[in-house]
Scaffold this motif. Structure first.
Motif, short mmCIF file in Angstrom:
data_model
loop_
_atom_site.label_atom_id
_atom_site.label_comp_id
_atom_site.label_asym_id
_atom_site.label_seq_id
_atom_site.Cartn_x
_atom_site.Cartn_y
_atom_site.Cartn_z
N MET A 3 -10.14 38.72 25.24
CA MET A 3 -9.40 37.96 24.24
C MET A 3 -9.27 36.51 24.69
O MET A 3 -9.03 36.23 25.87
CB MET A 3 -8.01 38.56 24.05
N HIS A 4 -9.41 35.60 23.74
CA HIS A 4 -9.19 34.18 24.02
C HIS A 4 -7.76 33.76 23.70
O HIS A 4 -7.32 32.70 24.10
CB HIS A 4 -10.15 33.33 23.18
N PHE A 5 -7.08 34.58 22.92
CA PHE A 5 -5.72 34.31 22.45
C PHE A 5 -5.64 33.00 21.69
O PHE A 5 -4.75 32.18 21.89
CB PHE A 5 -4.73 34.35 23.62
N ASP A 6 -6.61 32.83 20.79
CA ASP A 6 -6.57 31.74 19.83
C ASP A 6 -7.31 32.19 18.57
O ASP A 6 -7.65 33.38 18.43
CB ASP A 6 -7.16 30.45 20.41
N TRP A 7 -7.57 31.26 17.66
CA TRP A 7 -8.14 31.60 16.36
C TRP A 7 -9.50 32.28 16.45
O TRP A 7 -9.90 33.01 15.54
CB TRP A 7 -8.25 30.34 15.51
N ARG A 8 -10.21 32.08 17.55
CA ARG A 8 -11.54 32.69 17.68
C ARG A 8 -11.48 34.21 17.68
O ARG A 8 -12.42 34.89 17.25
CB ARG A 8 -12.22 32.19 18.96
N ASP A 9 -10.37 34.76 18.17
CA ASP A 9 -10.24 36.22 18.23
C ASP A 9 -10.19 36.86 16.86
O ASP A 9 -10.53 38.04 16.70
CB ASP A 9 -8.98 36.60 19.01
N LEU A 10 -9.77 36.10 15.85
CA LEU A 10 -9.64 36.67 14.51
C LEU A 10 -10.99 37.09 13.93
O LEU A 10 -11.05 37.98 13.07
CB LEU A 10 -8.97 35.67 13.58
N PHE A 11 -12.06 36.49 14.40
CA PHE A 11 -13.38 36.82 13.88
C PHE A 11 -13.86 38.19 14.37
O PHE A 11 -14.92 38.66 13.95
CB PHE A 11 -14.39 35.73 14.25
N LYS A 12 -13.08 38.81 15.25
CA LYS A 12 -13.38 40.19 15.63
C LYS A 12 -12.98 41.17 14.54
O LYS A 12 -13.44 42.31 14.51
CB LYS A 12 -12.62 40.56 16.92
N LEU A 198 3.90 47.22 19.38
CA LEU A 198 5.09 47.35 20.22
C LEU A 198 5.69 48.75 20.24
O LEU A 198 6.57 49.02 21.06
CB LEU A 198 6.17 46.36 19.74
N LYS A 199 5.24 49.61 19.32
CA LYS A 199 5.88 50.92 19.15
C LYS A 199 7.39 50.75 18.95
O LYS A 199 8.20 51.47 19.52
CB LYS A 199 5.59 51.84 20.34
N THR A 344 0.30 35.40 18.77
CA THR A 344 1.59 34.71 18.63
C THR A 344 2.60 35.24 19.64
O THR A 344 3.41 34.47 20.18
CB THR A 344 2.14 34.89 17.21
N TYR A 345 2.56 36.53 19.93
CA TYR A 345 3.49 37.10 20.91
C TYR A 345 3.19 36.54 22.30
O TYR A 345 4.11 36.24 23.07
CB TYR A 345 3.36 38.62 20.92
N LYS A 346 1.91 36.40 22.61
CA LYS A 346 1.52 35.85 23.92
C LYS A 346 2.01 34.41 24.07
O LYS A 346 2.55 34.03 25.12
CB LYS A 346 0.00 35.89 24.05
N GLY A 350 4.93 34.75 26.42
CA GLY A 350 4.18 34.61 27.66
C GLY A 350 3.69 35.93 28.22
O GLY A 350 3.33 36.01 29.40
N GLU A 351 3.65 36.96 27.40
CA GLU A 351 3.23 38.29 27.85
C GLU A 351 2.03 38.76 27.05
O GLU A 351 2.01 38.65 25.82
CB GLU A 351 4.37 39.30 27.70
N ASN A 352 1.05 39.29 27.75
CA ASN A 352 -0.10 39.90 27.11
C ASN A 352 0.20 41.37 26.86
O ASN A 352 0.25 42.17 27.79
CB ASN A 352 -1.34 39.74 28.00
N LEU A 353 0.44 41.72 25.60
CA LEU A 353 0.80 43.09 25.27
C LEU A 353 -0.30 44.09 25.61
O LEU A 353 -0.03 45.27 25.81
CB LEU A 353 1.15 43.20 23.78
N LEU A 354 -1.53 43.61 25.68
CA LEU A 354 -2.64 44.50 26.00
C LEU A 354 -2.58 44.97 27.45
O LEU A 354 -3.21 45.98 27.80
CB LEU A 354 -3.98 43.79 25.74
N GLU A 355 -1.84 44.24 28.28
CA GLU A 355 -1.70 44.62 29.69
C GLU A 355 -0.43 45.40 29.95
O GLU A 355 -0.21 45.87 31.07
CB GLU A 355 -1.73 43.36 30.56
#
Length: 382
Positions: A3-12, A198-199, A344-346, A350-355
């Motif tokens: 993840m880049h955590f910017d707009w580029r990720d949306l194209f996934k 987030l469950k 936006t959460y990151k 400042g937390e990567n929810l994926l981790e």
């Protein structure tokens, strides 16, 4: 998945929506269940209004909508319940799509639809009651405003009271109500991403609405706009391939079936929504001249009994395919919203929810640590 955590990720999002087929199936299934419930309740609404089922069928077919000028209040309530049924299942299964997306972004490519549905079962209250909480708050504030209006009707005292408190609290409360109403509409698209990532329970989900809108408005609305564009483009392209598939079937089978196929397919097409509704999905954007049409040669009249049954069966299949096309667009939107929420959460927390470790992972770690401690205790005592 990186993840880049910017707009580029949306194209996934368009690729995620169709890869493995899980998200597409879940989204389409939710639409179909909601549609069937809406269909039954709308026909029931017309029936209670005094209109026979056959007459409703002749007017609307399989895509009815309610005419408020025709029936009474009970019929209108039943129709509204049908709408709520449809949107509820769209929201619920969108949450399942968001959950699958979140888990695959974390690296779990084998997260199944069954697990997603099990997760959904545990979070039904959070998905439905979170927007409902905001709606209830809006209703309460409106009722309070109506009560203040009644007080204002009191001769002499009422208008003085209203004038004295017009700024605070009346205007302030009204401004807050408008903001809550705005957040309520945001919640309809944000709930699946929040709950799936987030469950969260109802309270946490509602808090996330306000934090996202208040702290990250630019990113959220910008990413949402880009996601809508990607969803529309994806649906347009997917529909184009569906149209070409129809043409291939009609061309290949038409060699031997001849005009009978035209009659069957044209009759089957009549079960789909109105052409102007279809045009929304088969044009690049509303009002655009760039598009395609599911055109067929004239036919579909004078069918026999077996031909009518065959046309009906093909029509049901076409409806499922139609919802599959719409489901792809909505699945793309849900995937995009999930990615947007992670971004936006990151930036906000400042937390990567994926981790973040899941409850199951934490339980396994605790279990392993407990076993290690049990083995070390005898050595420590000796």
């Amino acid at each position: 998945m990186q993840m880049h955590f910017d707009w580029r990720d949306l194209f996934k999002a368009p690729r995620l929506a169709i890869s493995t087929g899980k998200r597409l199936i879940l989204q389409t299934l939710g639409l179909l269940i909601g549609y069937v419930g809406y269909l039954i309740l709308t026909y029931l609404a017309y029936l209670l209004s005094g209109q026979p089922v056959a007459e409703t069928w002749n007017y609307f077919g399989l895509f009815p909508f309610y005419d408020f000028g025709y029936g009474h209040w009970l019929s209108a309530v039943i129709w509204i319940l049908g709408l709520l049924f449809f949107f509820s299942f769209w929201l619920l299964f969108s949450t399942a799509v968001a959950k699958v997306t979140f888990e695959e972004l974390r690296g779990d490519q084998f997260y199944s639809t069954r697990e997603a549905l099990r997760f959904l079962k545990e979070r039904i209250s959070a998905v439905l009651f979170s927007p409902l909480t905001l709606f209830t708050l809006i209703v309460i504030l409106v009722i309070v405003g109506a009560v203040l209006g009644l007080i204002g009707r009191i001769p002499a005292v009422g208008e003085l009271f209203f004038g004295l408190f017009y700024g605070v609290p009346i205007f302030v409360s009204a401004l807050f109500t408008v903001f809550v109403a705005f957040v309520f509409f945001v919640s309809l698209v944000l709930t699946p991403a929040v709950v799936g990532s987030l469950k969260s329970d109802t309270f946490t989900t509602v808090v996330e609405y306000f934090q996202t809108v208040w702290n990250q408005p630019g990113r959220f609305f910008g990413y949402t706009a880009l996601t809508v564009i990607l969803a529309k483009l994806g649906m347009f392209v997917f529909g184009y391939f569906i149209m070409r598939t129809f043409q291939l079937i009609n061309w290949a089978c038409g060699f031997t079936m001849g005009s009978k196929l035209d009659d069957l397919f044209q009759a089957a097409m009549s079960y789909l929504p109105l052409p102007n509704v279809l045009d929304f999905f088969t044009t690049l954007y509303p009002g655009s001249s760039i598009g395609y049409h599911f055109a067929m040669a004239p036919g579909g009249t004078g069918l026999g009994i077996t031909e009518g049954i065959a046309a009906f069966l093909i029509g049901i299949t076409l409806i499922i395919i139609f919802f599959l096309m719409v489901g792809y667009g909505l699945a793309t939107f849900t995937c995009g919203q999930t990615i947007a929420f992670l971004i936006t959460y990151k930036h906000r927390e400042g937390e990567n929810l994926l981790e973040r470790k899941s409850e199951e992972e934490e339980a396994k770690i605790s279990e392993v640590e407990g076993k290690i401690e049990e083995k070390l205790e005898p050595q420590t005592k000796s």
